[in-house]
Design a protein around this motif. Structure first.
Motif, short mmCIF file in Angstrom:
data_model
loop_
_atom_site.label_atom_id
_atom_site.label_comp_id
_atom_site.label_asym_id
_atom_site.label_seq_id
_atom_site.Cartn_x
_atom_site.Cartn_y
_atom_site.Cartn_z
N ASN A 304 39.44 36.65 47.09
CA ASN A 304 40.07 37.96 46.84
C ASN A 304 41.25 37.82 45.88
O ASN A 304 41.48 38.67 45.02
CB ASN A 304 40.52 38.60 48.16
N ARG A 305 42.02 36.74 46.02
CA ARG A 305 43.14 36.50 45.11
C ARG A 305 42.62 36.29 43.68
O ARG A 305 43.22 36.76 42.71
CB ARG A 305 43.93 35.27 45.56
N TYR A 307 39.77 37.48 42.50
CA TYR A 307 39.36 38.81 42.04
C TYR A 307 40.53 39.56 41.41
O TYR A 307 40.44 40.10 40.31
CB TYR A 307 38.85 39.64 43.23
N GLU A 308 41.64 39.62 42.16
CA GLU A 308 42.79 40.40 41.72
C GLU A 308 43.41 39.82 40.44
O GLU A 308 43.71 40.56 39.49
CB GLU A 308 43.85 40.43 42.83
N GLU A 314 44.87 42.99 34.56
CA GLU A 314 45.87 42.06 35.06
C GLU A 314 46.05 40.89 34.09
O GLU A 314 47.17 40.46 33.81
CB GLU A 314 45.45 41.55 36.44
N CYS A 396 35.59 39.20 37.56
CA CYS A 396 36.18 40.54 37.72
C CYS A 396 35.14 41.60 38.04
O CYS A 396 35.48 42.70 38.46
CB CYS A 396 36.97 40.94 36.47
#
Length: 568
Positions: A304-305, A307-308, A314, A396
């Motif tokens: 998840n990290r 992904y972000e 980003e 992503c």
């Protein structure tokens, strides 16, 4: 047609009362609904099992490649299915809860070992039929007569009112779906159902035939496999869930020797061969010895990290550009590629000198096999898709079905391995030959190496993993950030900026309120690539959109083409 049976929900109409006198058409519609409702009620699974104890359906689907047969048997505590390729599965959900299956390709019999009782209940709920008949809004009775075989009820449904599964079977827009229900005249129990597609000239082609039997004999495996399942010579299969934690729970089952165990665990869990949960479970063809497997829930937080941190917006907050150098492997072939991405430009280059550039709303580049430059003519909403293509190698996109199978540290970087089954991988990457050619038991595995502090991807490796655990590398990518800005070659600029040009015009939905014109100019000798929007698939050479454009080698003259949105 299989969805018609396996979804199996009886339709119920709520008829409102009115003081307005009914028209003849309304009276007929009410009579039609009464007939169809009765078919649904009488042939519901609940009614058939209550009155006859069981029922079976033999489903024959006719296609271009021949017939496919599916057999279904249902009673109060058993569901059995024989699939077109010969697979068999039997689900017992009464006092004795068990699932067994047979794979003809490997001549292997399986029994289910499950690590969560709710999973078994969910599987039963998802698969057990609730009825044998469903009719559609718009299905009209066109004939109802008694024959020597029974009462025959014929209905028709237009293309617009037909469900998607009939269209998937080949129903064309100009055709009508015709159902022939053969029922017992006294009980209204279905005996046979035929689905045909009728063309405007009256020609019919049978798409599906289904034969129903109420009170069918209980389905059993062939005698050879019944004897295997009843053998007293067994081995113990053990599954330990959440080993070494407070939630640890052990499930075990005595399975006859020679019978394989199919292990059912929640999607967020992974199977291991060791208690420390470090060695991924490898398929074991020895079905005679006791075995203990371990299942552990994977920590999704690192993924998840990643992904972000690797979302496009980003990355561009923290970097001026992103660059990817990669290699793809397919069979004996090896293809290198380079991708560049910043806020205004994206680029894909390959080792064959093909180049695609998206810059400030313009798509252009060079096609090596044509030895010619090109410009893109983009319909609404298509430029953004092409602009983002270089980053499709990144995580992503968050592909559905991706699950963590391991995580740790290597060479100072965070590493996360994920896996997807063939069905999920093909759905997400339908144009990747390595993935579409996977076998059913293969896994698509990605290994991400990311900066341990920023979680930004530095390297990515993609594999096809076989059932025996061996892996084949299909793609590797190395990422870098804040490099030099991409410069378009002077040669390509000179070709595209030549003063001698031609114009290609595309008119979408001509003669309608939605008509819209697009055009682009390119140097003579250059190519125009038209990028159609969603719902558009065909070029026409005439404004009425009746003459399909076959293409031409002419790269010197202006041209006008037409397209219209499909009716699907």
């Amino acid at each position: 047609m299989k969805k018609r049976l396996i979804i199996l929900l009886s339709a119920v109409f709520c008829l409102g009362m009115t003081a307005v006198p009914a028209t003849a058409a309304e009276v007929q519609k009410g009579q039609d609904e009464d007939i169809l409702r009765k078919l649904g009620e009488v042939n519901s699974a609940e009614n058939l099992i209550e009155n006859y104890g069981s029922f079976s359906i033999e489903d024959i689907t006719y296609g271009e490649d021949g017939e496919e047969k599916l057999f279904i048997y249902v009673d109060e505590d058993r569901l059995a299915r024989e699939w077109p390729a010969g697979e068999i599965d039997i689900m017992d959900f009464g006092q004795e809860k068990n699932i067994c299956s047979y794979d003809p390709e490997t001549d292997t019999l399986y029994e289910l070992l499950y690590g969560d009782n709710t999973l078994f209940e969910q599987m039963v709920s998802d698969n057990r039929p609730e009825g044998t008949f469903v009719f559609f809004e718009g299905e009209n009775v066109v004939a109802d007569e008694n024959t020597d075989e029974g009462r025959k009820i014929v209905t028709e449904t237009s293309w617009e009112d037909s469900p998607e599964d009939q269209k998937e079977l080949g129903l064309k827009e100009e055709e009508t779906a015709k159902f022939e229900y053969l029922v017992d005249p006294d009980t209204f129990v279905l005996k046979e159902l035929t689905l045909s597609f009728v063309s405007p000239d009256g020609a019919e082609r049978v798409a599906v035939k289904e034969i129903f039997t109420a009170g069918a004999d209980r389905y059993e495996l062939p005698e050879k496999y019944q004897e295997m399942l009843q053998s007293k010579d067994t081995r113990k299969m053990t599954l330990v869930m959440d080993a070494g934690t407070e939630q640890e729970e052990t499930f075990s089952k005595d399975i006859p020797k020679g019978v394989a165990a199919a292990v059912l665990i929640p999607a967020e869990y992974v199977l291991y061969d060791d208690e420390a949960c470090t060695q991924l479970h490898e398929k074991n063809d020895n079905f005679d010895e006791d075995q203990t497997l371990y299942a552990a829930k994977q920590d999704e937080e690192p993924l998840n990290r990643i992904y972000e941190a690797n979302a496009t917006e980003e990355l561009l907050k923290n970097h001026t550009n992103i660059q990817i150098n990669g290699t793809e492997y397919y069979g004996d072939e090896e293809r290198i590629y380079f991708c560049y991405y910043d806020a205004d430009m994206s680029v894909i280059e390959d080792g064959d000198s093909n180049v695609q550039i998206c810059e400030n709303g313009d798509v252009y580049g060079f096609l090596a096999d044509q030895a010619a430059p090109f410009r893109g003519l983009c319909m609404d909403g298509t430029y953004e898709k092409y602009f983002e293509e270089p980053l499709r190698n990144l995580i992503c996109l968050k592909p559905e079905g991706e699950r963590v199978i391991s995580s740790g540290e290597e060479n100072g970087m965070l590493t996360v391995e994920t896996a997807m089954n063939r069905e999920d991988a093909v759905r997400e990457y339908p144009d990747d030959n390595n993935i579409t050619e996977m076998e059913e038991t293969d896994l698509y595995v990605q290994k991400y190496a990311a900066d341990a502090e920023t979680y930004e991807i530095q390297e990515c490796f993609e594999y096809i993993e076989k059932a025996d655990g061996t892996r084949k590398l299909i793609r590797e990518s190395k990422l870098s950030y804040d490099g030099e800005k991409y410069e378009v070659s002077e040669e390509l600029k000179a070709q595209l900026d030549s003063g001698d040009t031609r114009t290609v015009t595309l008119i979408a939905d001509p003669g309608t309120d939605n008509e819209k014109e697009y055009s682009v100019s390119v140097c003579k000798g250059g190519i125009v690539q038209i990028i159609l929007g969603e719902g558009y698939s065909t070029f026409y050479s005439d404004e009425a959109c009746t003459q399909v454009y076959e293409g031409t080698a002419d790269r010197e003259n202006d041209k006008t083409l037409y397209t219209k949105k499909s009716q699907d």
